[in-house]
Design an enzyme around this catalytic site. Structure first.
Site, mmCIF file in Angstrom:
data_model
loop_
_atom_site.group_PDB
_atom_site.id
_atom_site.type_symbol
_atom_site.label_atom_id
_atom_site.label_comp_id
_atom_site.label_asym_id
_atom_site.label_seq_id
_atom_site.Cartn_x
_atom_site.Cartn_y
_atom_site.Cartn_z
ATOM 1 N N GLY A 189 87.673 -25.877 -29.285
ATOM 2 C CA GLY A 189 87.075 -26.375 -28.053
ATOM 3 C C GLY A 189 86.325 -25.344 -27.231
ATOM 4 N N ASP A 190 86.515 -24.069 -27.551
ATOM 5 C CA ASP A 190 85.781 -23.009 -26.834
ATOM 6 C C ASP A 190 85.693 -21.791 -27.737
ATOM 7 O OD1 ASP A 190 84.429 -21.561 -24.942
ATOM 8 O OD2 ASP A 190 86.163 -21.187 -23.669
ATOM 9 N N LEU A 191 85.131 -21.979 -28.931
ATOM 10 C CA LEU A 191 85.139 -20.949 -29.968
ATOM 11 C C LEU A 191 83.954 -19.997 -29.813
ATOM 12 C CD1 LEU A 191 87.110 -20.407 -32.293
ATOM 13 C CD2 LEU A 191 85.526 -21.556 -33.833
#
Length: 287
Positions: A189-191
């Site tokens: 989700g926030d790579l």
């Protein structure tokens, strides 16, 4: 005044082997992160982020039980419940490694090595998403999430934008209409680059760990691929896509549509959390 000063007593207690003045502090979207030699202290920036600490700890415990091939932070101590006057915090194990330097990918061999490890990382997350024990723990992205997101942006953020900003946002939101509802993979989700840590071995980077799993869901891997593209550019994203095995169902179009919403996602999160600094940053291109 710095976090090291305002929370000196707390940090001295939680990180007894470190000198407070020597601690590095990083600011994330939801937390101030204080880096000790062996432990990390997360201090929520808002009340909303503080309320999510128990859920965050539970997810990290679940991830620690998976064989992902890389390290994730393990929750060690949680404190500052809403019924106490103590500052809320979460102490995590420190994952070794550092984010890649901006110019590291100028070397073609390094870029190929990084792309291969990203492809492996995403493949392992994809396989984990088919594990029933994992599917029982992690949340699934709700059906219609992108349509609700678009509605919320129009309702809550359009009044903060200029006319040209609203036109830009409308174009970006329209691209979401065709996104399918997928829940087949574990999605970080926030790579982005700042959340992926590397160690160097014989002149080449080795993926050591992944941080900041606040937004992990069972969702569409296009979300993580979009973050990789935003952090490292089109060329590296193309290498990752070439190395992976992806169903042929419009993946590049999904990646582009999701990537176009990143600033709006940041702004909407910030508005809900009451974080004026992150809100202003997210809306900068729409004013």
């Amino acid at each position: 005044m710095s976090i090291r000063t305002t929370h000196r007593a707390l940090l001295s207690r939680l990180l007894p082997d470190d000198k407070p003045d020597d601690l590095a502090v990083r600011q994330g979207q939801f937390h101030h992160v204080v880096l000790g030699s062996e432990r990390v202290v997360c201090l929520p920036r808002t009340r909303a982020a503080a309320a999510r600490l128990p859920e965050r700890a539970a997810v990290l415990r679940a991830l620690a039980g998976l064989d992902l091939g890389f390290r994730t932070p393990k929750p060690l101590v949680q404190g500052g419940a809403h019924c106490t006057e103590e500052v809320p915090f979460l102490v995590l194990s420190r994952v070794p490694g550092e984010p890649l330097e901006a110019d590291a990918l100028n070397d073609a061999h390094v870029a190929g090595t990084v792309a291969a490890q990203y492809a492996t990382l995403l493949a392992k997350l994809g396989r984990a998403g088919t594990d029933e024990s994992v599917r029982e723990i992690l949340p699934r992205t709700p059906e219609g999430q992108w349509q609700r997101f678009a509605e919320n942006v129009r309702t809550e953020l359009f009044g903060l934008m200029s006319d040209s900003g609203r036109l830009r946002a409308e174009r970006e939101l329209a691209a979401l209409d065709s996104l399918p509802h997928l829940t087949r993979a574990v999605v970080h989700g926030d790579l982005g680059a700042e959340n992926v840590l590397w160690e160097w071995d014989h002149g080449l980077p080795r993926l050591a760990g992944v941080l900041d799993w606040d937004d992990v869901t069972l969702s569409d891997p296009a979300e993580d691929l979009a973050a990789i593209g935003a952090s490292y550019g089109h060329d590296l994203l193309g290498q990752v896509l070439a190395l992976g095995t992806w169903p042929d169902n419009g993946l590049p179009t999904r990646i582009a549509a999701i990537r176009g919403t990143f600033a709006l996602q940041q702004a909407l999160y910030a508005l809900h959390d009451g974080d004026e600094e992150e809100l202003a940053d997210g809306l900068a291109a729409y004013r």
